[in-house]
Every structure is written in C-alpha cells, then in structure tokens.
Write an enzyme that holds these catalytic residues in place. Structure first.
Site, PDB file in Angstrom:
ATOM      1  N   LYS A  74       5.953   0.550   6.403  1.00  0.00           N
ATOM      2  CA  LYS A  74       5.942  -0.959   5.375  1.00  0.00           C
ATOM      3  C   LYS A  74       6.545  -1.546   6.964  1.00  0.00           C
ATOM      4  O   LYS A  74       7.603  -1.565   7.134  1.00  0.00           O
ATOM      5  CB  LYS A  74       6.373  -1.551   4.211  1.00  0.00           C
ATOM      6  N   SER A 149       3.648  -6.960  -2.380  1.00  0.00           N
ATOM      7  CA  SER A 149       3.885  -7.261  -0.514  1.00  0.00           C
ATOM      8  C   SER A 149       3.124  -5.571   0.395  1.00  0.00           C
ATOM      9  O   SER A 149       2.673  -5.835   1.155  1.00  0.00           O
ATOM     10  CB  SER A 149       4.849  -7.507  -0.560  1.00  0.00           C
ATOM     11  N   SER A 173       6.120  -4.045  -5.891  1.00  0.00           N
ATOM     12  CA  SER A 173       5.001  -4.567  -4.848  1.00  0.00           C
ATOM     13  C   SER A 173       4.733  -2.838  -4.090  1.00  0.00           C
ATOM     14  O   SER A 173       3.485  -3.042  -3.139  1.00  0.00           O
ATOM     15  CB  SER A 173       6.088  -5.388  -3.435  1.00  0.00           C
TER      16      SER A 173
END
Ligand code: GLN
Length: 458
Positions: A74, A149, A173
């Site tokens: 990420k 996210s 997330s």
C-alpha cells in the site's frame, strides 16, 4: 494452489521465482490499466531479486520464508525507490528514501516487491475513490468500489496481480476491501506489527497487516512482518507464535469452541448479508461450535468515537505537510475528505482546553474497550458481518455519514486494539460478502485457526 504450496514449489525448483514474477507482470500489464490497483511497478528491480533467489536456490543456499513470492505494498508504507504519495497530490513527488520495518523484513525473507498500490487519499476513506490517481475497480464486482482504503492491495490480490499484499487498517481499511473483493484480510493486535515507515492516519489505531487469497498467505506474511521493533515504541514486546507451523495440524472439529455473535451487528446489517453469516454459523454449529448470543450496547458509540479521534490525530499528523519539506502544503492541494478532517481536527484541538470533545472520545473509547473485552472474556472469537451493506457504484454520490457507515462493524477492533480479520462467506447479487472475526488482544492465532478451519471445511 495455496500460497504455502507455491512457496514450496519455488524452493524445490519446480517453479522459478522468475517465472512466477513474469506471469504476474503479464497479468498486471493486461488488467492494471483497467483496475488501477498498482500506482507504480518496478519490474527490473523485482526481476533482479527473483533471479538472485533462483540462483541461490540452484546453488543450495538458504533462502527466506517468502522466497519468490510477489508482493504489493500500500502506498502509505515507505519503500525505497518508489514514490510514496499516499495517493495525495501533497506528496506527488515524494521519493521513498528508506524501507519501512515491514518492508525491510519482507526483503530480508526474500519477498519480491513488485510495486505500490492505490488507496484513499492518506487512507482516509472506505472506497478507494478519493485517490489523486483515480479510483480502483473491484475485480470481483465490476463497476463497484473495491472498498477501502486498502482497495488497491485488495484488488491486486483479487485480480491475480500478486501473491500477497500489505494494507493498513485504522477503522477497517484491510477488512473492508478484503470483504468486497472476496479475499482475506487481517488486522493484527495493535502493536504486533511495527508501524515504522507508515504515514500516520490516526496513530493510536493504525495497524499494518496482510491481504491474501488464502490463510497460508496471511500466516506467512504475518510471521515475517510481526514482532518487536526497537525503532517503533508502540510495538509489543511479545513473541507471537509462528503461525505457519501452528497451522500445520488443522483442527478436525470445533468441539469446545465458543463463538460470540453480536446481536446489534445483525440489526444494522442488510438482510441478505445477515442471511449469509447465519448460514455459515449454522454450518459451524454442525462442526461442534457453541454459539453465544451477545449484546454490545455501545455499538452506536463506536463510529463517532473513532472518527473524532481520527480527526484529531490526523490533523496533528498532517502538520508536517506544510510545503517546506515534503512537497505541497496539504490544505492547498488535498481532496475534500482530507480537508474536512483537517478542519474538524483543528477545530476540536482548539476547543480542547475545555476537554469537550477529544477527552470525551477517549473516555468513550475506554468504555468500549472494557465492554468488548468483557464480551470476549466468555468466548474465543466474536463473529459478525465485516461490512453492513453492499459496495456502491464507483462515482455514486454518498453523503459523509453514509460513507462512514461502511465502518460501523470494523472500527471496534481499532478502538480496542484487538485482532480482527475478514474471510469470504458468500455472495449477494454477485458481490462477495465477508465474515468478520475478532478476538482478545494477542489471540491472533485463534482467529487464524478458525479461518483455516473454515477454508478447509465450509
Ligand atoms: N474508513 C475509515 C476512515 O476513513 C478507516 C480508514 C482506515 O482504516 N484507514 O478513516
């Protein structure tokens, strides 16, 4: 093929790290322009690593636990030589100059980092639509959000663009996109995995964790990234069990296992999703589990508490983006949601002398933590849906509260610092549905054992 089996094939020279990487690069080339899961890849660097691993294996040298497995990270976690933007224009030119502890550990164990993945701007969201680099598509449900996210990481795994991925989870997330994309995601106990090198959203709740298509992948990655980090003062001085060996002897029944079912979590969830979770619970009952219905009266309190803390801690974390050292001044270039949080966080911090908001939120947090631990004291694992509703169409107009409501069932674990995971449980209207499991702090293994049982038997 399970991730653990694949890693054995690589070590036995039945599959080369190079071929494994090559096939992922081909898939990335074919589908990433449409899915937008990876923001940047570095094939040359990854290939160099893969070839080095293959030649060490050929020479009979020792290789690491992740040898040849291809991994996405990420883009709010620092990886040397990649742009670390957190999907914000604020950091559009910020070049990662070091590896976060988790990345360092992955490299030391011979994981092959192929690239960095998309997210909501600064991880502040649940849909991966607020990225400066555009939304990510859900490979399992075209046209819908992948969740967020960590939507880029989830989509990368779901679309077969890498073996494993790292996400971060402040209010759901990792679990939320795992649920919407039909894969597994794990948020470890707070402090079990170092946050060093993670750009903070809300540091008292942020936690890095793995996403994978099977439990062996989750366990392998956790084994590598976890453990005390002298460079990060909130990591626990706790020798967690090694999960991969611990899962070698799978349970063949669940007699004596007590699963708590949170009644309120069903009350706030759409009917067809509830039905799926109930069906899975009935199957588990057939394997000997005892279901215990529990009431969690503070569920309504969790979202406001979590977001208030989030605003204040995020505001404080963003003060370094003042345009002097790290790119642009954040307020001048960021998106609407990030700006809302900065304004709210600033307002609350100014009012704080009266102890009106943040202090109250911390008190509520203690209450929530105490109550969830009380509920956990009588059971092994708590079960609920991961997300109470289906993902929306990309671009649909949602008001802020509707967006925040995706996190209704996931924020509890971040407030309490307990481990939590999402595992695929079924399909509604073609969309994957995840089941959430939560356990006491440091009972991460209990969740993994149950996930492994479900993977093998349901
Ligand atoms: N959706 C939550 C938020 O917007 C949580 C995000 C996360 O877990 N990183 O803050």
């Amino acid at each position: 093929m399970k991730i653990l089996e694949k890693s054995q094939l690589i070590k036995n020279q039945e599959l080369s790290a190079k071929d494994n990487l090559e096939s992922f690069c081909q898939i990335i080339k074919n589908v990433n322009p449409e899915i937008n899961a990876f923001l940047e890849i570095n094939k040359d660097q990854a290939m160099e690593k893969a070839q080095d691993i293959d030649s060490r294996i050929e020479n009979g040298e020792k290789v690491g636990k992740l040898a040849g497995l291809v991994i996405g990270v990420k883009n709010n976690i620092s990886v040397e030589d990649f742009l670390i933007t957190a999907a914000s224009r604020t950091l559009e030119n910020y070049q990662g100059s070091y590896d976060a502890t988790v990345v360092k550990r992955i490299k030391e164990e011979d994981g092959v980092i192929i690239g960095v993945t998309n997210l909501d701007e600064f991880a502040a969201g649940s849909s991966t639509e607020t990225s400066y680099y555009g939304p990510t598509q859900n490979p399992a449900a075209p046209g819908l959000i992948p969740g967020g996210s960590s939507g880029g990481s989830a989509a990368a795994v779901a679309a077969g663009m890498c073996d494993l991925a790292l996400g971060s989870d402040t209010g759901g997330s990792i679990r939320n996109p795992a649920s919407h994309c039909g894969i597994m995601g794990f948020k470890p106990t707070y402090g079990a995995v170092s946050r060093q090198g993670l750009l903070d959203l809300a540091m008292s709740m942020d936690q890095i964790g793995p996403l994978a298509s099977d439990v062996s992948g989750i366990a392998l990655l956790l084994d590598v990234i976890g453990g005390l980090d002298p460079r990060e003062c909130t990591t626990l001085d706790w020798q967690a069990p090694l999960y991969t060996p611990a899962l070698q002897d799978p349970l063949d029944h669940l007699n004596g296992v007590r699963l708590g079912v949170l009644k309120e979590s069903f009350d706030v969830t759409d009917g067809p999703i509830v039905k799926i979770i109930e069906d899975r619970l009935a199957e588990l009952e057939g394997f000997g589990v005892e279901l215990v219905e529990l009431n969690f009266e503070y569920l309504d309190l969790c979202l406001p508490t979590c977001y208030l803390i989030n605003y204040v801690e995020f505001f404080s974390a963003t003060r370094k983006y003042d345009g002097r050292k790290y790119g642009h001044r954040i307020e001048e270039v960021c998106g609407e949601e990030v700006l809302r949080r900065i304004h709210m966080g600033s307002y609350i911090s100014q009012k704080e002398y009266s102890g009106k908001y943040y202090k109250k939120a911390l008190q509520a947090r203690s209450l929530i933590k105490k109550e969830i631990n009380r509920l956990l004291s009588g059971v092994d694992v708590l079960i609920s849906p991961t997300v109470p509703k289906l993902p929306h169409k990309i671009g649909a107009e949602l008001d802020t509260m509707e967006m925040y409501a995706y996190d209704t069932l996931t924020v509890v674990a971040n407030l309490a610092g307990i481990p939590a995971a999402s595992i695929p449980a079924g399909i509604v209207k073609g969309v994957p549905i995840g089941m959430q499991m939560q356990a006491k702090a440091r009972d991460d293994l209990k969740i993994l054992q149950l996930m492994s049982f479900i993977e093998n038997n349901l």
